[in-house]
Design a protein around this motif. Structure first.
Motif, short mmCIF file in Angstrom:
data_model
loop_
_atom_site.label_atom_id
_atom_site.label_comp_id
_atom_site.label_asym_id
_atom_site.label_seq_id
_atom_site.Cartn_x
_atom_site.Cartn_y
_atom_site.Cartn_z
N HIS B 254 -9.53 6.81 -6.97
CA HIS B 254 -8.97 5.94 -7.79
C HIS B 254 -9.26 5.85 -9.39
O HIS B 254 -8.65 6.13 -10.14
CB HIS B 254 -8.43 4.64 -7.26
CG HIS B 254 -7.46 3.77 -8.17
ND1 HIS B 254 -6.17 3.93 -7.85
CD2 HIS B 254 -7.62 3.31 -9.05
CE1 HIS B 254 -5.51 3.40 -9.06
NE2 HIS B 254 -6.58 3.01 -9.95
N HIS B 303 -5.93 0.91 -1.62
CA HIS B 303 -4.32 0.96 -1.71
C HIS B 303 -3.80 2.14 -1.21
O HIS B 303 -2.59 2.43 -1.20
CB HIS B 303 -3.87 0.51 -3.06
CG HIS B 303 -4.18 1.37 -4.23
ND1 HIS B 303 -4.19 0.79 -5.41
CD2 HIS B 303 -4.27 2.55 -4.56
CE1 HIS B 303 -4.52 1.77 -6.30
NE2 HIS B 303 -4.66 2.95 -5.60
N HIS B 304 -4.75 3.31 -1.21
CA HIS B 304 -4.16 4.77 -0.65
C HIS B 304 -4.23 4.54 0.95
O HIS B 304 -4.06 5.62 1.67
CB HIS B 304 -5.05 5.62 -1.08
CG HIS B 304 -5.08 5.96 -2.43
ND1 HIS B 304 -4.12 6.54 -3.18
CD2 HIS B 304 -5.80 5.28 -3.66
CE1 HIS B 304 -4.11 6.73 -4.55
NE2 HIS B 304 -5.31 5.60 -4.90
#
Ligand code: HEA
Ligand code: HEA
Ligand code: CUA
Ligand SMILES: [Cu+2]
Lengths: 335, 628, 192, 117
Positions: B254, B303-304
């Motif tokens: 990220h 969030h992945h």
């Protein structure tokens, strides 16, 4: 726990427009795949934050882009402009305003998000869910119903109105269980278990797909979900449990060809676990994890050379004679 | 206003032969090397994308097979991220940062050369895999345990992990170098708050690189040990978990996406004020929002992983963290619009791309916010919706922004102007093409099309949009072709560029185009965030950004005092070659590894004991004629 | 490097700034290794476990040795800055010797564990332990080589106070490696 | 604690460029080393005393934090050096620490029970 009722939460206009979105998404064709055509409680619950977000973002998009374009048009350099425009360096109040405004929007997005996170994970509202163990294999699905003692592959049958609670795991690499109309996806991790539950609310046939890259034939790791009325489901389950393989020449061919090393047929000595369970195979609509219809010549093609029907397939080419293949096809379709 | 020194007037003491490039320690030349390499790989990655699109144009197509397809998107993603966007940004850091802060070079010129060569060898190693039995095929984030020896016995993954490690070392070395350069080498008066936004974002990017790359290095070391030495870091059968890889990758991954977008944010923040002829609106807010994005970027990686089953508490925490990033990003967007507001917008090609970047990035950012809601992401994850998001931010954001920078600084770097007509055609084709290609992917994702599939059945409702996307991809390709044509034509016969073609405000425009080897004939004194503009136009109504009512004049044609520049050196190249040999050795055998290590150590020692400036080093100014 | 002689914006030499920046980056490197070790603690499916095998008395001694090497390091720097060349050599040599001793201890430890059946492949403890402490050991090794080089240069008479920065930068590296060991000693050895 | 720090900074300003490093006396170095040795001894002792078992983790963590701080402040001269260096170091250290803690939580190594990872 009270579930958020979609019909109350989603404004009427929004609800009216969602199918339009689905249609646009589908290139104007009904597909049975769309995430906007929910067919389970969880899929509907997910649609609450989804549509909230969709409309918030469309709104923000329109406002911000319009302002940008307006500014460009309004403040383009024109004939007779002075050498330099007024040199403005900033404005603290404006800054504070456009820091707070998104924060407020995010607050409104966060609420349905968090509510749905907690409502869809943890224990399902129904007391007595139908337990199913889903095991991912390169590149097919195993579905086991422990309560009923039946196992099947690549086609999941469910009763309407009863919560299905899936225990998800994998024997090899990571896969991901996804039936768009039943709700979101959840990974099948080797070495640990995940759970996912949903309650189908409409009878029908639904497409599923493996959603995590899992090797050569990831694209060919599909499956179907059939939702029946409860009585029909019971009939299907009983039928599968009662299936007996005919002690025929075909069965003999099955045994001597080595198929039993990998495939299981209930009630017979064939108990291999490396490949899909074949009990009730004749009633399946597809072969090779949902990529071909279950038709005799396609099945014959499969037995002739699995790898050319499905790249990388882990079923070997057994060099069967045409004669043998014909026997096996007849036998399998009769299961 | 400013005097334009013609390109031909710059005398090169380094010479122009091949050896002068191999041994160069000049940040401008290193920048050019990065840029040329990146633009080359852009064609490679683009062609991979076109093959992907051709395969998917129709259902059940048989153009390429399943395995080839997996290699194609893996290489496309890896190439675009590590071999195109990162080095293209690095090209600009290298060329521009010293010019913008008033320095004559970077802090460690030879380390800089080492970074480039190491990157180059790493990138070659990655692509060699195509010719040795198969490129990597586990996706650009190579999820374990699909990368394990058992499920991926070929050498593709080995190439992938070794080359990423080597390129990681190059990035960390460059990260140290540029952090020190920016912190230490600013011209007198160039306080942190007066730095151009591009320099600011470069600084944030370097910090992100320094903190993110070690994590993927560790993840790759574990993978290497699993594959080469039989450990079980990611092997579930022995108690390991492939999820560990996902965490390590995304703790890097990220921040990495912000590493890729922030340079473009910086470029846009410098280009818009130039063409609106106004200062950047809310300068400190734009700076601090960049810092905030960088910091928050370390707290959102999971969030992945919303579909891995982390549980509701972790889902909520990472969702909220991710939502927060919209706030500083929004601040940037709004300030850009504020910059345009009330300006006199001059419509030149760099402005087109800068505005294109802002408008397209908004789309990508908003689809990112949808992903950030876990329930929504359960539907969107690993579907074409994610592919749409990532191309809107990468292509619409990063690539458009970098092209704004390329059009903006091209005259400075080459001393030649690009054609405006071709530039605008490039812009419109790219803009239309990218929307035709990537917008339908939202629909495909909503309609249940998973990503990374080489084939799909007819009748799923996916055919039309896939065909549209393929057509769009070729429109982009045509647009890009125009850029390459424009570039070649400009180099051959473009009109010479003046020192300050855009009437800009920052220091790099105060010298001839291209700049002389020593950059600044006199080290400038800076009294404002817009030193050149202040000089040209005098203090304007608002004096908040400058301390004195005098700007920084453009540079004289020749240095009034003697300037010593570092000598060229072979040793960074030797050390980098050692890294490359070590990497290939891991696939060939221990002796080759040892040979590589020997080269590396030799290179490092020779380099450490070689004085930076040796007899015969380039000397400019009045003293030079006597000195030599 | 002449670049250090130039004015810098914060008044910190390039190389010193670079070393601190690098150290910040190394925090993430060792942080990831340590996090993995802790995340996998207790997940091994077969022995030997840390409780069975880690030797606290031995490691306490090596920890002490490494701490003292840091003392030797600061004293060496102090001597160089005061241009006390004899002492500088002695303390620098001290760093090399103590660092070498630490490494010897680690070699002995690894060897001993190997004989007790703990290899990289045995279990997750083996893998995470060897990789974590191994990378630390590799850092010490680089430090020992670096300090030895400085020592040779000192004997060659090329290191006066004007080159104190060379020693200071090496020292920062050395102390950081020591600090990492302080953390490892506590988290891996003492808190089991 | 704040008093001496500010006075140190003043000296530093006076000394200008030459202020980097080398402010502590040799005596300080020896003293720090002795303290480090004593803490190490304490740590090992704590490890063997059953009575401390319940609080062993916080005890050991605090002790090693003190050691860590002593080395960084005195041996690495951070106490006497330019504040920008403290900023650089703390930046890396804080992010690394937060990420280690987050990973521990996610893997259930600390925090409320362990869950499925
Ligand atoms: C340049 C690179 C880049 C950038 C900048 C971003 C920015 C963001 N990304 Fe994206 N992302 C990727 C590159 C990038 N991403 C890639 C490559 C992947 C896929 C990896 C893979 O799987 O291969 C990915 C995937 C990805 C996922 C995982 C999807 C999945 O796999 O399931 C998520 C989930 O949260 C996400 C979120 C976000 C968010 C919230 C932002 C935010 O930073 C966006 C913030 C911007 C805005 C919101 C717009 C402007 C703001 C305003 C106009 C203010 C008002 C707005 C609001 C109030 C909402 N991204
Ligand atoms: C980082 C930047 C980046 C960029 C710029 C692009 C650019 C493009 N990408 Fe990329 N893409 C990724 C990053 C990027 N992509 C990543 C990270 C993934 C995920 C990979 C994974 O799943 O692991 C991905 C995945 C991905 C997929 C999904 C694959 C799958 O899941 O199966 C697709 C499918 O259409 C696609 C298409 C394209 C297209 C058509 C372009 C076009 O915009 C390309 C246009 C450029 C050119 C065409 C080159 C220049 C052209 C010329 C010089 C003209 C002359 C040449 C000829 C005409 C032959 N990409
Ligand atoms: Cu299984 Cu993809
Ligand atoms: Cu992300």
């Amino acid at each position: 726990m009270p579930r958020p009722a979609v019909r109350r939460r989603v404004p009427a206009l929004v609800r009216a427009l969602l199918p339009a979105f689905a249609l646009l998404a589908a290139g104007c064709a009904e597909t049975g795949w769309s995430t906007f055509e929910p067919a389970s409680d969880v899929a509907r619950m997910i649609l609450v934050p989804y549509s909230d977000l969709l409309w918030w973002t469309i709104g923000i998009f329109v406002v911000v882009e319009a302002t940008l374009l307006f500014a460009l048009w309004r403040y383009r350099r024109r004939e007779g402009d002075p050498d330099v425009p007024e040199q403005v360096h900033g404005h603290t109040f404006v800054e504070i305003g456009w820091t707070i405004a998104p924060a407020v929007v995010l607050f409104f997005i966060a609420i349905p998000t968090i509510r749905t996170i907690f409502a869809t994970q943890g224990d399902p509202p129904q007391r007595d869910p139908l337990e199913i163990v889903v095991t991912g294999h390169q590149w097919w699905w195993e579905f086991e119903y422990p309560e009923m003692g039946i196992t099947t592959a690549n086609e999941l049958h469910l009763p309407r109105g009863r919560t299905a609670r899936l225990t998800l795991t994998s024997v090899d690499v990571i896969h991901s269980f996804w039936v768009p109309r039943m709700g979101g996806k959840r990974d099948l991790n080797p070495g640990s278990e995940n759970t996912l539950w949903f309650t189908p609310d409409s009878v029908g046939e639904y497409h599923g797909h493996c959603a995590e890259l899992c090797g050569t034939s990831h694209a060919n790791m599909r499956f179907r979900v059939f939702v029946h009325e409860p009585a029909d489901f019971a009939a299907w389950a009983d039928g599968l449990a009662a299936k007996a393989a005919p002690d025929s020449a075909g069965f003999h061919a099955f045994l001597i060809s080595g198929c039993a090393a990998c495939h299981a047929i209930a009630g017979t000595p064939a108990q291999g676990r490396l490949g899909p369970e074949l009990t009730g195979f004749g009633d399946r609509t597809t072969i090779a994890a949902g990529i071909y219809p279950n038709e005799p010549d396609l099945l014959a093609g499969w037995l002739r050379s699995p790898d050319s029907m499905k790249p990388g397939a882990l079923m070997p080419d057994l060099n069967l004679t045409e004669e043998r293949i014909r026997e096996l096809v007849a036998f399998l379709e009769g299961l | 206003m400013t005097s334009a020194a013609p390109a031909a007037g710059v005398h090169s003491l380094y010479g122009g032969g091949i050896a002068s490039w191999l041994t160069t320690v000049d940040h401008k030349r290193v920048g050019v090397l990065y840029g040329v390499t990146a633009l080359f790989y852009f064609v490679v990655g683009g062609i991979e994308a076109l093959i992907i699109r051709l395969q998917l144009a129709a259902p059940e197509s048989t153009l390429v097979g399943a395995d080839t397809f997996n290699q194609l998107f893996t290489m496309h993603g890896t190439t675009m991220v590590f071999l195109v966007l990162m080095p293209l940004a690095a090209a600009m850091f290298n060329y521009l940062v010293p010019l913008m802060i008033g320095a004559r070079d970077v802090a460690f010129p030879r380390l800089n050369a080492f970074s480039y060569w190491t990157f180059l060898f790493g990138s070659i190693l990655l692509n060699v895999s195509f010719f040795t039995g198969g490129a990597p095929d586990a996706g650009w984030f190579g999820y374990a345990n699909l990368t394990s020896e058992q499920y991926n016995p070929g050498m593709g993954i080995d190439f992938w992990l070794l080359s990423l490690q080597i390129m990681g070392i190059a990035s960390i070395a460059a990260g140290v170098n540029f952090t020190v350069t920016i912190l230490n080498m600013r011209a007198p008066g160039m306080s942190l708050m007066r730095m151009p936004l591009f320099v600011w974002m470069t600084l944030v990017v370097q910090v992100l690189i320094l903190l993110a790359f070690p994590v993927i290095t560790v993840g790759l070391v574990f993978l290497m040990f699993d594959r080469f030495f039989g450990t079980h870091f990611y092997i579930p059968a022995a108690g390991g978990t492939p999820i560990l890889w996902q965490h390590l990758f995304w703790i890097f991954g990220h921040p990495e996406v912000y590493i890729l977008i922030l340079p473009s944010f910086g470029i846009v923040s410098d280009v818009l004020p130039t063409f609106a002829r106004k200062p950047l609106f809310g300068r400190p807010f734009v700076i601090f929002s960049g810092l905030a994005i960088g910091f928050l970027g370390f707290g959102v990686w999971s969030h992945h992983m919303f579909t891995t089953g982390m549980g509701p508490i972790a889902d909520t925490a990472f969702a909220l963290g991710t939502f927060l990033i919209a706030i500083p990003t929004g601040v940037k967007i709004f300030n850009w619009i504020g910059t345009i507001w009330g300006g006199h917008v001059v419509f030149r090609t760099p402005l087109y791309f800068a505005v294109g970047m802002v408008s397209m990035f908004i789309i990508g950012g908003l689809s990112g916010i949808m992903h950030a809601s876990p329930p929504v992401d359960w539907q969107q994850h690993d579907s074409y919706f994610v592919v749409a998001h990532l191309h809107y931010v990468f292509f619409g954001g990063t690539v458009m922004g970098l092209f704004a920078g390329i059009y903006y600084w091209w005259p400075k770097v080459t001393g030649r102007m690009l054609s405006e007509r071709l530039g605008k055609a490039h812009f419109w084709l790219t803009m239309i093409g990218m929307n035709v290609t990537f917008f339908p992917m939202h629909f495909l994702g909503m309609d249940g099309m998973p990503r990374r599939i080489y084939t799909y059945a007819a009748g799923m409702g996916w055919d039309q949009w896939n065909l549209v996307a393929t057509i769009g991809a070729f429109v982009i390709a045509l647009g890009m072709l125009l850029f390459y044509v424009n570039a070649v034509r400009s180099l051959r016969s473009g009109p010479p560029a003046p020192a300050d073609p855009w009437d800009a405000a920052t220091l790099e425009w105060s010298m001839s185009s291209p700049p002389p080897e020593y950059n600044f004939a006199v080290v400038p004194e800076v009294h404002s965030a817009r030193p050149l503009w202040l000089y040209k136009y005098g203090p304007t109504r608002d004096t908040s950004t400058h301390t004195r009512e005098e700007g920084t004049p453009s540079q004289p044609d020749a240095p009034p005092a003697r300037i010593d520049l570092p000598s060229p050196s072979w040793w960074p190249l030797l050390a980098a070659a050692g890294m490359g040999v070590m990497g290939s050795g891991a696939l060939i055998g221990l002796p080759v590894v040892l040979l590589g290590a020997g080269l590396l150590v030799t290179g490092v020692f020779l380099w450490a004991f070689q004085p930076l400036e040796r007899p015969g080093h380039p000397v400019f100014g009045p003293a030079s004629s006597e000195g030599r | 490097m002449s670049a250090d002689a130039h004015r810098t914006s914060f008044g910190v030499g390039h190389r010193k700034m670079a070393m601190w920046v690098f150290i910040a980056s190394e925090c993430m490197f060792f942080g990831s290794l340590i996090a993995t070790y802790l995340a996998y603690e207790g997940r091994s499916q077969v022995g030997p476990t840390p409780q069975e095998i880690l030797n606290i008395p031995l490691t306490s001694v090596s920890t002490f040795v490494l701490l003292m090497s840091s003392l030797s390091m600061v004293l060496a720097l102090d001597a160089v800055q005061r241009d006390e060349r004899g002492r500088a050599k002695i303390w620098t040599a001290g760093v090399v010797v103590l660092g070498g001793l630490f490494l010897a201890g680690q070699v002995y430890e690894f060897n001993h564990f190997h004989h007790q059946g703990l290899t990289l492949q045995t279990n997750l403890f083996g893998a995470t332990f060897y990789v974590l402490t191994g990378f630390h050991g590799a850092h010490v090794t680089v430090g020992v080589i670096w300090m030895s080089t400085l020592l040779v240069l000192m004997f060659a008479g090329r290191r006066g106070p004007e080159r104190a920065l060379d020693v200071e930068v090496a020292g920062l590296y050395w102390h950081f490696v020591d600090v990492v060991w302080i953390v490892i000693f506590t988290l891996v050895y003492l808190i089991q | 604690m704040t008093e001496p720090l500010s006075s140190v900074e003043e000296t530093q300003v006076e000394h200008g460029e030459h202020a980097d490093g080398g402010h502590a006396s040799r005596g300080t170095y020896w003293l720090v080393a002795v303290i480090l040795a004593i803490i190490t001894l304490l740590e090992v002792a704590v490890f063997y005393v059953p009575a401390i078992r319940p609080v062993i983790v916080p005890t050991l963590l605090s002790l090693s934090a003190i050691k860590f701080a002593l080395v960084v402040l005195f041996f690495m001269h951070l106490k006497y050096d330019k504040p920008v260096l403290t900023g650089v170091f703390l930046g890396g250290l804080v992010v690394a620490t937060l990420i280690v803690l987050a990973l521990m939580l996610l893997f259930g190594a600390i925090g409320p029970g362990s869950h499925n990872v």
